[in-house]
Write a protein that holds these residues in place. Structure first.
Motif, PDB file in Angstrom:
ATOM      1  N   MET A 123       0.823  -1.213   0.000  1.00 27.18           N
ATOM      2  CA  MET A 123       0.000   0.000   0.000  1.00 27.18           C
ATOM      3  C   MET A 123       0.854   1.259   0.000  1.00 27.18           C
ATOM      4  SD  MET A 123      -3.390  -0.883   2.248  1.00 27.18           S
ATOM      5  CE  MET A 123      -2.544  -1.509   3.680  1.00 27.18           C
ATOM      6  N   THR A 124       2.060   1.167   0.544  1.00 27.60           N
ATOM      7  CA  THR A 124       2.968   2.317   0.513  1.00 27.60           C
ATOM      8  C   THR A 124       3.259   2.707  -0.935  1.00 27.60           C
ATOM      9  OG1 THR A 124       3.955   1.622   2.598  1.00 27.60           O
ATOM     10  CG2 THR A 124       5.232   3.157   1.252  1.00 27.60           C
ATOM     11  N   GLY A 125       3.522   1.719  -1.777  1.00 26.41           N
ATOM     12  CA  GLY A 125       3.745   1.987  -3.200  1.00 26.41           C
ATOM     13  C   GLY A 125       2.474   2.398  -3.917  1.00 26.41           C
ATOM     14  N   GLU A 126       1.361   1.765  -3.560  1.00 29.12           N
ATOM     15  CA  GLU A 126       0.077   2.075  -4.202  1.00 29.12           C
ATOM     16  C   GLU A 126      -0.371   3.512  -3.904  1.00 29.12           C
ATOM     17  OE1 GLU A 126      -2.696  -0.958  -2.950  1.00 29.12           O
ATOM     18  OE2 GLU A 126      -1.418  -2.556  -3.735  1.00 29.12           O
ATOM     19  N   MET A 127       0.070   4.046  -2.763  1.00 28.23           N
ATOM     20  CA  MET A 127      -0.304   5.420  -2.399  1.00 28.23           C
ATOM     21  C   MET A 127       0.165   6.414  -3.463  1.00 28.23           C
ATOM     22  SD  MET A 127      -1.821   7.424  -0.293  1.00 28.23           S
ATOM     23  CE  MET A 127      -2.006   6.643   1.281  1.00 28.23           C
ATOM     24  N   TYR A 128       1.321   6.157  -4.039  1.00 22.62           N
ATOM     25  CA  TYR A 128       1.835   7.039  -5.089  1.00 22.62           C
ATOM     26  C   TYR A 128       1.114   6.801  -6.418  1.00 22.62           C
ATOM     27  CZ  TYR A 128       5.701   8.442  -2.114  1.00 22.62           C
ATOM     28  OH  TYR A 128       6.459   8.958  -1.102  1.00 22.62           O
ATOM     29  N   ALA A 129       0.787   5.554  -6.711  1.00 26.21           N
ATOM     30  CA  ALA A 129       0.175   5.217  -8.000  1.00 26.21           C
ATOM     31  C   ALA A 129      -1.254   5.740  -8.108  1.00 26.21           C
ATOM     32  CB  ALA A 129       0.206   3.704  -8.205  1.00 26.21           C
ATOM     33  N   HIS A 156      -9.561   3.500   0.399  1.00 24.60           N
ATOM     34  CA  HIS A 156      -9.253   2.171   0.924  1.00 24.60           C
ATOM     35  C   HIS A 156      -8.814   2.251   2.395  1.00 24.60           C
ATOM     36  CE1 HIS A 156      -7.917  -1.999   0.849  1.00 24.60           C
ATOM     37  NE2 HIS A 156      -6.789  -1.595   1.407  1.00 24.60           N
ATOM     38  N   LEU A 157      -7.907   3.168   2.703  1.00 27.31           N
ATOM     39  CA  LEU A 157      -7.390   3.281   4.062  1.00 27.31           C
ATOM     40  C   LEU A 157      -8.439   3.839   5.027  1.00 27.31           C
ATOM     41  CD1 LEU A 157      -3.771   4.481   3.298  1.00 27.31           C
ATOM     42  CD2 LEU A 157      -4.474   2.239   4.162  1.00 27.31           C
ATOM     43  N   SER A 158      -9.306   4.720   4.539  1.00 28.52           N
ATOM     44  CA  SER A 158     -10.393   5.216   5.384  1.00 28.52           C
ATOM     45  C   SER A 158     -11.329   4.082   5.765  1.00 28.52           C
ATOM     46  CB  SER A 158     -11.180   6.314   4.662  1.00 28.52           C
ATOM     47  OG  SER A 158     -10.362   7.433   4.433  1.00 28.52           O
TER      48      SER A 158
END
Length: 143
Positions: free
Chosen positions: A107-113, A121-123
């Motif tokens: 998800m760390t990488g997906e945050m940028y994409a 998703h995180l909420s």
């Protein structure tokens, strides 16, 4: 284009309204000082996420399986050191804990994409965990 001046004015007006009974010149000075610092930082970093995404992907692609295993393990070591009570909420198998930590890395990488998708998703993930009666004080140390 992002207009930080408009945001400043809007937030200032909102805070004056919400804190009308206690708002005075000291609040005004503090808000302006805070926003000046936030705005300076934002202006310095706007446009950088694309570079950060490339650097993050390069770093993550260079990790071996052993590196990833150690990183996942360290996530829990640091979390349990920072919030020992967290052990009462992570009673899953070691395999499940590694799956969860792996999702954190992904998800760390997906945050940028796709940041908008990840915010949604995180909420939703956060709300589910509040629904599971996980104390919100544990969110910060885990992240």
């Amino acid at each position: 284009k992002i207009n930080l001046g408009e945001y400043r004015s809007c937030m200032l007006s909102s805070m004056r309204g919400v804190l009308a009974k206690v708002w005075d010149s000291s609040y005004e000075i503090a808000w302006n000082w805070l926003w000046d610092n936030v705005e300076r930082t934002l202006k310095r970093t706007l446009g950088s996420p694309a570079k950060w995404q490339v650097a993050l992907k390069g770093m993550m692609d260079s990790w071996t399986e052993d590196d990833v295993f150690d990183i996942r393990k360290q996530i829990y070591e640091h979390f349990f050191a920072a919030a020992p009570i967290g052990q009462d909420y992570f009673k899953q198998s070691n395999t499940r804990l590694h799956y969860i930590a792996n999702r954190v890395l992904e998800m760390t990488g997906e945050m940028y994409a796709d940041p908008w998708k990840m915010v949604d998703h995180l909420s939703a993930l956060g709300l589910r965990h509040v629904g599971y009666a996980i104390p919100t004080e544990l969110f910060g140390p885990y992240v």
